[in-house]
Design an enzyme around this catalytic site. Sequence first.
Site, PDB file in Angstrom:
ATOM      1  N   CYS A   1       3.517  -5.307   3.424  1.00 52.77           N
ATOM      2  CA  CYS A   1       2.294  -5.939   3.899  1.00 52.77           C
ATOM      3  C   CYS A   1       2.041  -7.233   3.124  1.00 52.77           C
ATOM      4  O   CYS A   1       2.148  -7.269   1.901  1.00 52.77           O
ATOM      5  CB  CYS A   1       1.098  -5.004   3.704  1.00 52.77           C
ATOM      6  SG  CYS A   1       1.246  -3.459   4.621  1.00 52.77           S
TER       7      CYS A   1
ATOM      8  N   THR B   1       0.849  -1.178   0.000  1.00 54.93           N
ATOM      9  CA  THR B   1       0.000   0.000   0.000  1.00 54.93           C
ATOM     10  C   THR B   1       0.887   1.231   0.000  1.00 54.93           C
ATOM     11  O   THR B   1       2.106   1.138   0.070  1.00 54.93           O
ATOM     12  CB  THR B   1      -0.900   0.030   1.249  1.00 54.93           C
ATOM     13  OG1 THR B   1      -0.074   0.259   2.398  1.00 54.93           O
ATOM     14  CG2 THR B   1      -1.642  -1.286   1.417  1.00 54.93           C
TER      15      THR B   1
ATOM     16  N   SER C   1       1.301   3.165   2.333  1.00 55.18           N
ATOM     17  CA  SER C   1       1.921   3.358   3.649  1.00 55.18           C
ATOM     18  C   SER C   1       2.777   2.185   4.072  1.00 55.18           C
ATOM     19  O   SER C   1       3.614   2.316   4.961  1.00 55.18           O
ATOM     20  CB  SER C   1       0.837   3.575   4.711  1.00 55.18           C
ATOM     21  OG  SER C   1      -0.032   2.465   4.770  1.00 55.18           O
ATOM     22  N   CYS C   2       2.582   1.014   3.461  1.00 57.38           N
ATOM     23  CA  CYS C   2       3.322  -0.172   3.877  1.00 57.38           C
ATOM     24  C   CYS C   2       3.797  -0.925   2.652  1.00 57.38           C
ATOM     25  O   CYS C   2       2.994  -1.349   1.834  1.00 57.38           O
ATOM     26  CB  CYS C   2       2.443  -1.077   4.735  1.00 57.38           C
ATOM     27  SG  CYS C   2       3.208  -2.646   5.155  1.00 57.38           S
ATOM     28  N   GLY C   3       5.089  -1.116   2.543  1.00 56.89           N
ATOM     29  CA  GLY C   3       5.637  -1.788   1.363  1.00 56.89           C
ATOM     30  C   GLY C   3       5.878  -3.262   1.547  1.00 56.89           C
ATOM     31  O   GLY C   3       6.283  -3.934   0.619  1.00 56.89           O
TER      32      GLY C   3
END
Length: 287
Positions: free
Chosen positions: A119, A113, A115-117
């Site tokens: 996940c 996402t 915000s999170c690479g």
Amino acid sequence: MSRITARRRITRVKLGDSPIRQEDVLAVEEPLEIRVGGRSLAVTMRTPGHDFDLAAGFLVSEGVITRGGEFAQARYCAGATVEGVNTYNVLDVTLADGVAPPDPSLERNFYTTSSCGVCGKASIDMVRTQSAYEVAEDPLRIDAAVLASFPDKLRAEQMVFEKTGGLHAAGLFDGKTGKMLVLREDVGRHNAVDKVIGWAVKEDRLPLRGTVLMVSGRASFELTQKAKMAGIPVLAAVSAPSSLAAELAVEVGLTLVGFLRGDSMVIYSGDQRVVEVDATVKEGSFA
């Protein structure tokens, strides 16, 4: 090609004044599916633009490739359409002859996402990736004044941020001259870094010895690892690092700088690379 910005009607409210309805500019966020040899590897939410760089950098970050010659080509899949129009949201990468494809266990483990690479990775062990390069051996020494100039240089080149206020940026600098080599923007800080690394792949510049990676936000474990995977010896951020980022930087011998603003900075690892730091440094105490 997909747009990188979109216009939308908004209502702007300021206490004490009448609300104003007007048009605003937003940064576009769309999914990109990355395939390798026709097999799906990852889906990331990104700002369209420099998608080939993003795919190449992602493959470096995950240890699939280590040099420019291992990345043969990339193309958008014509079958990815909406009402007959190509969405440019599915990309297929071809690796060079003799380069091993991604381990099948990685396929579809990735959903990233803005915000999170990482996940969706199955375990913490999968987060750590072995690098082909030893950043601890990089002899780079950089003047603190040169390092302090990077945030302003980065901000000055953020063209899409100027319009939207909604993008992260990553810039790669020559550690000796202070020259910016490339800048990329994206809704995801990890994507911006992958786009920078992917540019270096296409320019066949890996490993990126003697360079500094400057990011507009915080320094996470993931960004520290991406720097390590590309052979970048210095990672600098305008905000704070995480504890795991600092631990990894110490472990691999990478210089990690946070709170790089104005004429000050905090060095969390590898202060020997910053010229202003020497044996006369004063010892302080914990706050």
